[in-house]
Design a protein around this motif. Structure first.
Motif, PDB file in Angstrom:
ATOM      1  N   ILE A 260       0.843  -1.202   0.000  1.00  0.00           N
ATOM      2  CA  ILE A 260       0.000   0.000   0.000  1.00  0.00           C
ATOM      3  C   ILE A 260       0.876   1.249   0.000  1.00  0.00           C
ATOM      4  N   ASN A 261       1.909   1.254   0.844  1.00  0.00           N
ATOM      5  CA  ASN A 261       2.783   2.428   0.949  1.00  0.00           C
ATOM      6  C   ASN A 261       3.643   2.618  -0.295  1.00  0.00           C
ATOM      7  N   LEU A 262       4.079   1.516  -0.915  1.00  0.00           N
ATOM      8  CA  LEU A 262       4.842   1.632  -2.159  1.00  0.00           C
ATOM      9  C   LEU A 262       3.978   2.222  -3.278  1.00  0.00           C
ATOM     10  N   LEU A 263       2.706   1.860  -3.302  1.00  0.00           N
ATOM     11  CA  LEU A 263       1.796   2.421  -4.313  1.00  0.00           C
ATOM     12  C   LEU A 263       1.571   3.918  -4.072  1.00  0.00           C
ATOM     13  N   LYS A 264       1.485   4.325  -2.804  1.00  0.00           N
ATOM     14  CA  LYS A 264       1.362   5.756  -2.485  1.00  0.00           C
ATOM     15  C   LYS A 264       2.614   6.508  -2.921  1.00  0.00           C
ATOM     16  N   ILE A 265       3.789   5.928  -2.664  1.00  0.00           N
ATOM     17  CA  ILE A 265       5.044   6.563  -3.074  1.00  0.00           C
ATOM     18  C   ILE A 265       5.103   6.678  -4.593  1.00  0.00           C
ATOM     19  N   ARG A 266       4.668   5.615  -5.290  1.00  0.00           N
ATOM     20  CA  ARG A 266       4.635   5.664  -6.757  1.00  0.00           C
ATOM     21  C   ARG A 266       3.805   6.851  -7.247  1.00  0.00           C
ATOM     22  N   ASP A 267       2.633   7.031  -6.648  1.00  0.00           N
ATOM     23  CA  ASP A 267       1.749   8.117  -7.075  1.00  0.00           C
ATOM     24  C   ASP A 267       2.393   9.477  -6.822  1.00  0.00           C
ATOM     25  N   GLU A 268       3.067   9.641  -5.690  1.00  0.00           N
ATOM     26  CA  GLU A 268       3.742  10.910  -5.400  1.00  0.00           C
ATOM     27  C   GLU A 268       4.892  11.157  -6.372  1.00  0.00           C
ATOM     28  N   LEU A 269       5.627  10.096  -6.692  1.00  0.00           N
ATOM     29  CA  LEU A 269       6.739  10.236  -7.644  1.00  0.00           C
ATOM     30  C   LEU A 269       6.240  10.660  -9.016  1.00  0.00           C
ATOM     31  N   LYS A 270       5.081  10.112  -9.405  1.00  0.00           N
ATOM     32  CA  LYS A 270       4.500  10.502 -10.696  1.00  0.00           C
ATOM     33  C   LYS A 270       4.120  11.981 -10.691  1.00  0.00           C
ATOM     34  N   GLU A 271       3.530  12.443  -9.588  1.00  0.00           N
ATOM     35  CA  GLU A 271       3.144  13.852  -9.479  1.00  0.00           C
ATOM     36  C   GLU A 271       4.361  14.770  -9.567  1.00  0.00           C
ATOM     37  N   ARG A 272       5.487  14.293  -9.064  1.00  0.00           N
ATOM     38  CA  ARG A 272       6.706  15.112  -9.070  1.00  0.00           C
ATOM     39  C   ARG A 272       7.512  14.961 -10.365  1.00  0.00           C
ATOM     40  N   GLY A 316      12.591  13.128   0.638  1.00  0.00           N
ATOM     41  CA  GLY A 316      11.572  12.869   1.648  1.00  0.00           C
ATOM     42  C   GLY A 316      10.893  11.520   1.513  1.00  0.00           C
ATOM     43  N   LEU A 317      11.027  10.893   0.342  1.00  0.00           N
ATOM     44  CA  LEU A 317      10.377   9.599   0.122  1.00  0.00           C
ATOM     45  C   LEU A 317      11.324   8.429   0.397  1.00  0.00           C
ATOM     46  N   VAL A 318      12.625   8.651   0.210  1.00  0.00           N
ATOM     47  CA  VAL A 318      13.601   7.580   0.492  1.00  0.00           C
ATOM     48  C   VAL A 318      13.575   7.237   1.986  1.00  0.00           C
ATOM     49  N   GLY A 319      13.346   8.253   2.804  1.00  0.00           N
ATOM     50  CA  GLY A 319      13.312   8.026   4.255  1.00  0.00           C
ATOM     51  C   GLY A 319      11.933   7.722   4.804  1.00  0.00           C
ATOM     52  N   ARG A 320      10.929   7.594   3.924  1.00  0.00           N
ATOM     53  CA  ARG A 320       9.566   7.336   4.396  1.00  0.00           C
ATOM     54  C   ARG A 320       9.400   5.875   4.806  1.00  0.00           C
ATOM     55  N   GLU A 321       8.696   5.666   5.935  1.00  0.00           N
ATOM     56  CA  GLU A 321       8.460   4.316   6.449  1.00  0.00           C
ATOM     57  C   GLU A 321       7.434   3.602   5.583  1.00  0.00           C
ATOM     58  N   ILE A 322       7.752   2.374   5.182  1.00  0.00           N
ATOM     59  CA  ILE A 322       6.805   1.574   4.397  1.00  0.00           C
ATOM     60  C   ILE A 322       6.367   0.312   5.141  1.00  0.00           C
ATOM     61  N   GLN A 323       7.148  -0.092   6.134  1.00  0.00           N
ATOM     62  CA  GLN A 323       6.799  -1.168   7.064  1.00  0.00           C
ATOM     63  C   GLN A 323       7.282  -0.721   8.428  1.00  0.00           C
ATOM     64  N   PRO A 324       6.767  -1.276   9.513  1.00  0.00           N
ATOM     65  CA  PRO A 324       7.243  -0.867  10.837  1.00  0.00           C
ATOM     66  C   PRO A 324       8.767  -0.963  10.940  1.00  0.00           C
ATOM     67  N   GLY A 325       9.422   0.204  11.085  1.00  0.00           N
ATOM     68  CA  GLY A 325      10.875   0.227  11.253  1.00  0.00           C
ATOM     69  C   GLY A 325      11.668   0.102   9.964  1.00  0.00           C
ATOM     70  N   ARG A 326      10.992   0.041   8.804  1.00  0.00           N
ATOM     71  CA  ARG A 326      11.694  -0.102   7.521  1.00  0.00           C
ATOM     72  C   ARG A 326      11.197   0.957   6.536  1.00  0.00           C
ATOM     73  N   ARG A 327      12.144   1.492   5.752  1.00  0.00           N
ATOM     74  CA  ARG A 327      11.835   2.588   4.846  1.00  0.00           C
ATOM     75  C   ARG A 327      12.135   2.213   3.404  1.00  0.00           C
TER      76      ARG A 327
END
Length: 631
Positions: A260-272, A316-327
């Motif tokens: 779910i979080n990887l898909l959100k990051i994908r969408d943000e990357l597309k916007e940028r 800001g996305l490389v450091g974003r958490e995608i699993q508990p304790g993992r980015r």
């Protein structure tokens, strides 16, 4: 995070791998024993991928080959042979293993093939000396029932287990051949599982059926669960090596969160309008006087370098958490570690840190022309490793622009996962030419059908009726490693209540393990000796805990020696009476003032002296009799 699993289209399939407890290995006559003593010798091999019959090379095998590792194989002269060393063709498969596999298949309502063919599956991570694993397709199209609904069983295969990894030295891996060749059933389900709880329940049900045969090995490492997980718009991820049943729910939950979080990051990357810059920048000069210990140590190596890549729009996305304790940065780091063997990466979302100064970060960003929305990844190590690592990071970053990459991941103890390798392709299977097809006769199928073991729920019901166990204890006993021993002990020692035998096997052993005792040293014979001594009046039931602790400490001693050493030999009735009489006399003032109300206090003092040496009921009876004489 509250997740609607139906809405996100969760699909989960299981692959259960279970070792069989047969007399011999699958393709030779060596015993299926795991050794902990020094091996007799070792050999060294290098494995390379080969083309399939269609001229294709499996991508996962190719990745392993690129690592250029050597493999050291430890062997024993008396429990491993030339088959495990790949110096001799395989023998005909174990008939016992085939019959157990057929039994499991029939218990899961599967259609058995009429002829078994052996295949080779390419595996060049070193876990098999030959570079492939032999596997036999036994049955298909079955199902199991769970409280959440039916789960279809796709296939059941019988295969040889891999060698046991002892040590990874970086450039070479050490394996022991004792485990290689132990028969293993692989059970695959359809992706019918739609929630983490259903995943755990399905795995539990399959495990119960396997244990019901009484012909599977028990203990850590004898059963492994692989989980295939996907969500809508995500990708199929294969998670390898989930050994703990209770971890299945957590692994599924965390993988769903990751996707779910990887898909959100994908969408943000597309916007940028993010992109991965192909150029690799040599930034060694910037860090020549750094205080970072990691970078300083890397630059001391031969051809030590610091290099960087620019990820436009990733800030800001490389450091974003995608699993508990993992980015997301952890995913980049995993790839770099696995593919290049580096210790890790640095990225600007987390800098300045780790001894890297603000001034160095500023110079780095200026050097690679990074904008405010851009992230920079740096790696420090030998130049060849650095280049490999940054290529792996760029590939993973490009995958982030697409969403969730298909891959095989390793289960971690906290329920998270880490990158292991790409998903294997179809080019990894080809026929085994050294083993002829094996016909499965109708007579054999009928014979097995007519002798199928009780299903777990049937056995639990019988244990309640026949042995008087309560429902919870009956269910525990059915799934216990000691289920067969339980029935043997109940039959042999009819004077002992089955509930005591069951609670000893399921409760007492776990209790002393929690106290730090190694219960693997307690054999079935030790347990039999314990109950025999109890039935003959040599010890009381209160002594069981200390006796079993004694066997953990001194497994070579017999029951009489343990009782002597622990001071647990049962006292005669006369000796018990004398001790109780003395305790009453010592507390006569309390007895006079409280009368029978002193029983509780006196019982505690009696048991402090007599625990393990006399039965508690006997002590209580004698105490009350003696006490009444003083009132």
């Amino acid at each position: 995070m509250e997740i609607d699993y139906n809405k996100i289209g969760l699909k989960v399939g299981l692959e259960i791998h279970q070792q069989l407890n047969t007399k011999r290995k699958l393709f030779c006559h060596c015993p299926t024993v795991i050794r902990d003593d020094e091996p007799d010798g070792e050999i060294v091999r290098v494995l390379r991928p080969s083309q399939s019959e269609m001229g294709e090379v499996d991508r996962a095998a190719l990745l392993e080959a690129k690592k250029g590792k050597k493999f050291i194989y430890q062997y024993y002269k008396d429990t491993t042979c030339l088959v495990e060393l790949d110096e001799e063709p395989p023998h005909l498969p174990s008939e016992e293993a085939i019959e157990v596999a057929l039994e499991v298949a029939l218990m899961m309502n599967m259609k058995v093939v009429d002829e078994v063919h052996t295949m080779r599956k390419i595996v060049i991570d070193g876990s098999n000396t030959s570079g492939f694993q032999r596997t036999m397709f036994i049955a298909k199209d079955g199902y199991i029932d769970t409280e959440f609904g039916k789960v279809r069983i796709t296939s059941l295969c019988l295969e040889e287990d891999a060698a046991r990894k002892i040590e990874d030295r970086g450039d070479c891996v050490v394996y022991n051949l004792d485990r290689l060749g132990i028969p293993l059933v692989e059970i695959s389900t359809e992706p019918d599982i739609t929630s983490p709880k259903m995943g755990r329940e399905a795995a539990k049900r399959i495990g119960e059926i396997l244990r019901a045969t009484g012909k599977v090995k028990r203990g850590l490492g004898t059963i492994r669960q692989d989980i295939n997980i996907s969500i809508k718009d995500g990708a199929r991820i294969e998670v390898k090596g989930v050994q703990n049943l209770d971890l299945i729910e957590k692994v599924i939950e965390n993988e769903v969160i990751r996707q779910i979080n990887l898909l959100k990051i994908r969408d943000e990357l597309k916007e940028r309008n993010a992109e991965v810059v192909d150029e690799v920048f040599d930034v060694t000069e910037i860090f020549k006087d750094t205080k970072s210990k990691v970078i300083r140590n890397a630059l001391k190596k031969k051809n030590g370098k610091v290099k960087a890549v620019l990820l436009k729009g990733f800030a800001g996305l490389v450091g974003r958490e995608i699993q508990p304790g993992r980015r997301l940065g952890t995913e980049f780091s995993d790839r770099a570690k696995v593919i290049a063997g580096v210790g890790g990466i640095f990225h600007t979302d987390e800098l300045p840190k780790y001894g890297i100064s603000e001034e160095e970060v500023k110079k780095l960003r200026e050097f690679v022309n990074a904008g405010e929305n851009d992230a920079v990844i740096i790696v420090a190590d030998e130049e060849e490793k650095v280049d490999k690592a940054l290529e792996a990071v760029k590939e993973r970053a490009r995958e982030a622009l697409i969403g969730v990459p298909e891959e095989t991941r390793k289960a971690l103890e906290d329920g998270n996962t880490s990158y292991l390798r790409p998903l294997p392709g179809a080019a990894r299977m080809y026929p085994e030419t050294d083993i002829p097809p094996i016909k499965i006769s109708k007579e054999l199928i009928e014979k097995i059908k007519n002798n199928l073991p009780e299903m777990p729920e049937e056995k639990a019901e019988r244990f309640m009726k026949e042995y008087g166990l309560n429902e919870e204890l009956a269910k525990q006993m059915v799934l216990s490693y000691y289920v067969d021993l339980f029935e043997k002990l109940c039959e042999e020692f009819k004077s002992i209540k089955p509930t005591l035998i069951a609670t000893t096997l399921e409760g007492t052993l776990k209790e002393i393990r929690r106290e730090g005792y190694d219960i693997s040293k307690i054999t079935e014979e030790h347990l039999r000796e314990t109950f025999k001594a109890l039935s003959e009046g040599k010890m009381s039931k209160e002594a069981i805990i200390e006796v079993l602790k004694g066997f953990c400490e001194f497994p070579d001693k017999n029951i009489d020696e343990i009782l002597e050493m622990k001071g647990l030999k049962s006292l005669s009735k006369e000796e018990v009476e004398e001790i109780i009489e003395n305790i009453i006399k010592e507390n006569i003032e309390v007895v006079k003032s409280k009368g029978m109300g002193a029983v509780g206090m006196l019982m505690g003092r009696c048991m402090a002296v007599l625990r393990g040496k006399a039965d508690g009921k006997l002590v209580n009876t004698i105490l009350r009799e003696k006490l009444s004489e003083y009132l």
